[in-house]
Write an enzyme that holds these catalytic residues in place. Sequence first.
Site, PDB file in Angstrom:
ATOM      1  N   GLY A  27      11.539  35.685  55.712  1.00 24.11           N
ATOM      2  CA  GLY A  27      11.198  34.954  56.919  1.00 24.11           C
ATOM      3  C   GLY A  27      12.229  35.011  58.027  1.00 24.11           C
ATOM      4  N   TYR A 166       8.781  16.423  55.198  1.00 25.11           N
ATOM      5  CA  TYR A 166       9.350  17.555  55.927  1.00 25.11           C
ATOM      6  C   TYR A 166       9.734  17.143  57.347  1.00 25.11           C
ATOM      7  CZ  TYR A 166       9.703  22.150  58.146  1.00 25.11           C
ATOM      8  OH  TYR A 166      10.143  23.252  58.855  1.00 25.11           O
TER       9      TYR A 166
END
Length: 293
Positions: A27, A166
């Site tokens: 990523g 998150y």
Amino acid sequence: MCAATPQARKSLMTSPKTVLITGTSSGIGLAAAIGTARAGWLTVATMRDTGKAEALREAAAEAGVTNRIQVKRLDVTDAAGVTACLDEVVAEHGRLDALVNNAGAAQVGTIEQSSVDDVRAAMEVNFFGVVAATRAALPHLRASKGRVITVSSVGGVVGQPFNEAYCAAKFAVEGFMQSLAPVAATVGVDVTVIEPGAVASEFVANLGLDVPALIAAAGPYGQALEAYITRTQQSFSNAQTPAEAAAPIIEALTVAQPPFRIQTSQWARDFVATSLADSDGSAVQNLTGGWVR
């Protein structure tokens, strides 16, 4: 620790700039490692499991930057290990000019159906890992007048359904860095947060979610979760590539005076602006409320 030896001071003047990046197995982290190496930085690419370094090594070979990338093991949740790794990097290369906090982990769920330990785990990786790495790096960055670049998220500005843990961690990161920035500036260290939106990367794939099972187990939240997942899957069809999302990291490392906050796309800028101008919170609630209906 912050006082450089004569040998280290000489190395600071002659060696290439050194950056340490966390979470580089895939990523944005992988793309950032390749980008910094291409820009001439000696790049220490760290990851929790170096057995997953093959994709990075292949990308480095393809880009012709293998000689400027060093892979090291680093688990950001191990504070003692973080300090040891940073000290080792400076001992080996004589300097540390930048830290890129990129390591992170997603966590999907709502609090009634998540455990407190689930939330703590999300905070450990996404927030306390950033704190530990930044704390360990700062003495070295003071010596080099360096930079801390932290990959946050639009989820650090706009709370999003089923991303409570998150987003809480990313909000904490933003508050931590926004508070640190003026203090760090007094000792010559620049602080920047990078706010990507949707990015087509293994960060999402690595969630390994069994969507039908997740919805079936969601009980009273099942309909809302299904609506959210449908909307999210659609948004990722237009996601940025990791290289596109990593480009602002390279910019923040190389410009004369980086801003505190950088979004990685026009969509991200518009999305974040919704919250930053939302004094009573209604604009965000009206926006994200539509994601779960």
